[in-house]
Design a protein around this motif. Structure first.
Motif, mmCIF file in Angstrom:
data_model
loop_
_atom_site.group_PDB
_atom_site.id
_atom_site.type_symbol
_atom_site.label_atom_id
_atom_site.label_comp_id
_atom_site.label_asym_id
_atom_site.label_seq_id
_atom_site.Cartn_x
_atom_site.Cartn_y
_atom_site.Cartn_z
ATOM 1 N N ALA A 33 0.823 -1.205 0.000
ATOM 2 C CA ALA A 33 0.000 0.000 0.000
ATOM 3 C C ALA A 33 0.863 1.263 0.000
ATOM 4 C CB ALA A 33 -0.936 0.005 1.205
ATOM 5 N N VAL A 34 1.912 1.261 0.832
ATOM 6 C CA VAL A 34 2.747 2.458 1.005
ATOM 7 C C VAL A 34 3.676 2.684 -0.189
ATOM 8 C CG1 VAL A 34 4.571 3.481 2.410
ATOM 9 C CG2 VAL A 34 2.623 2.368 3.510
ATOM 10 N N LEU A 35 4.279 1.619 -0.678
ATOM 11 C CA LEU A 35 5.300 1.771 -1.716
ATOM 12 C C LEU A 35 4.746 1.715 -3.140
ATOM 13 C CD1 LEU A 35 8.094 -0.488 -0.167
ATOM 14 C CD2 LEU A 35 7.838 1.989 0.007
ATOM 15 N N GLU A 36 3.566 1.108 -3.306
ATOM 16 C CA GLU A 36 3.017 0.968 -4.657
ATOM 17 C C GLU A 36 1.816 1.874 -4.911
ATOM 18 O OE1 GLU A 36 3.893 -0.688 -7.495
ATOM 19 O OE2 GLU A 36 5.782 -0.977 -6.433
ATOM 20 N N LEU A 37 0.791 1.755 -4.084
ATOM 21 C CA LEU A 37 -0.439 2.497 -4.369
ATOM 22 C C LEU A 37 -0.356 3.969 -3.964
ATOM 23 C CD1 LEU A 37 -3.329 -0.014 -3.642
ATOM 24 C CD2 LEU A 37 -2.136 0.478 -5.767
ATOM 25 N N LEU A 38 0.231 4.275 -2.820
ATOM 26 C CA LEU A 38 0.315 5.681 -2.407
ATOM 27 C C LEU A 38 1.092 6.548 -3.398
ATOM 28 C CD1 LEU A 38 0.677 5.677 1.493
ATOM 29 C CD2 LEU A 38 -1.151 6.668 0.114
ATOM 30 N N PRO A 39 2.234 6.097 -3.929
ATOM 31 C CA PRO A 39 2.894 6.905 -4.969
ATOM 32 C C PRO A 39 2.009 7.117 -6.194
ATOM 33 C CG PRO A 39 4.421 5.309 -4.076
ATOM 34 C CD PRO A 39 3.075 4.958 -3.526
ATOM 35 N N GLN A 40 1.198 6.110 -6.547
ATOM 36 C CA GLN A 40 0.255 6.278 -7.652
ATOM 37 C C GLN A 40 -0.797 7.325 -7.293
ATOM 38 O OE1 GLN A 40 0.152 4.694 -10.649
ATOM 39 N NE2 GLN A 40 1.814 3.246 -10.356
ATOM 40 N N ASP A 41 -1.258 7.321 -6.040
ATOM 41 C CA ASP A 41 -2.241 8.315 -5.600
ATOM 42 C C ASP A 41 -1.709 9.729 -5.777
ATOM 43 O OD1 ASP A 41 -4.011 6.322 -4.795
ATOM 44 O OD2 ASP A 41 -3.240 6.270 -2.750
ATOM 45 N N ARG A 42 -0.448 9.930 -5.448
ATOM 46 C CA ARG A 42 0.135 11.280 -5.462
ATOM 47 C C ARG A 42 0.321 11.821 -6.875
ATOM 48 N NH1 ARG A 42 2.382 13.030 -0.716
ATOM 49 N NH2 ARG A 42 3.929 14.287 -1.832
ATOM 50 N N GLN A 43 0.196 10.974 -7.863
ATOM 51 C CA GLN A 43 0.318 11.428 -9.247
ATOM 52 C C GLN A 43 -1.000 11.983 -9.786
ATOM 53 O OE1 GLN A 43 1.956 8.249 -11.623
ATOM 54 N NE2 GLN A 43 3.728 7.987 -10.281
#
Length: 240
Positions: free
Chosen positions: A50-60
């Motif tokens: 969740a932290v390393l994969e999806l959250l960086p996608q969220d921030r884009q």
């Protein structure tokens, strides 16, 4: 190769994990402390996903639709928990673990939908998340198989039912990807927020809650961080 067939192949590891988990539980079920360690380790991996994969996608993406996705995801997960509690209360006294099977099926469908979102974000993201969810499915298969064995059902059912349930994750991932791929940025950002919350909810309200039903040990606590580091290293290899 069609996208659906390709995704079916990518989601085979969770099904294989279910087969392995049910076989292990049928012949030598893990004790409470071993189960707690497995849960901590799995929670660390899913949390890292969740932290390393999806959250960086969220921030884009734009902040507002992601927050909307967070809110919708939390509302749905809390609603599902209420439904799960009702199912467990309704079927809790039955000799056959109907409640556990229904709750596990719903859990795997939600996880499959999140996996479909991940593959829509990118093939590497989907593959890495599949690794995390494979370990979750391993634990779920262990739990279901142990419950079926305790209900004195035939061993063949204790072996096959968890594997059949694991196919729900694969089917939901294929269906989710078919719906989510090519979606416009705003609704897609909502889905990413939803997927992030679903994984974090799995860690904080399911895996760790169940893991803490037995006395906590330093080794079990360390297993959570080992799981996080293992996922970090896997991501570094897959996405150099």
């Amino acid at each position: 190769m069609s996208p659906s067939l390709k995704l079916a192949l990518y989601t085979l590891p969770p099904v294989l994990a279910a087969i392995i988990g049910s076989a292990l539980a049928s012949f030598r079920p893990p004790g409470p402390r071993s189960t707690s360690i497995i849960q901590h380790f799995t929670a660390g991996i899913v949390f890292a996903a969740a932290v390393l994969e999806l959250l960086p996608q969220d921030r884009q993406h734009a902040t507002t639709p992601v927050i909307v996705g967070f809110a919708l995801g939390l509302a749905l997960m809390l609603s599902l928990r209420k439904v799960s509690e009702w199912i467990e209360a309704r079927f809790g006294n039955a000799s056959f673990p109907t409640g556990l099977l229904l709750v596990t099926g719903v859990d795997l469908i939600v996880d499959g939908g999140v996996l479909g979102i991940a593959f829509a974000a990118g093939e590497q993201t989907g593959i890495i998340l599949t690794i995390a969810l494979t370990l979750e499915v391993l634990f779920l298969a262990l739990s279901v198989s142990v419950a079926l064995s305790a209900a004195k059902v035939a061993k063949r059912w204790a072996l096959t039912v968890p594997s059949v349930l694991a196919f729900l994750l694969s089917a939901a991932a294929i269906g989710g990807h078919a719906v989510f791929a090519g979606m416009s940025p705003t609704p897609y950002a909502v889905l990413l927020g939803f997927g992030t919350v679903a994984l974090l909810f799995l860690v904080t309200e399911e895996l760790l809650v169940e893991a803490h039903e037995v006395p906590e040990t330093s080794f079990a606590t360390a297993a959570f961080f080992v799981g996080f580091i293992v996922f970090f290293l896997i991501e570094a290899v897959v996405k150099p």
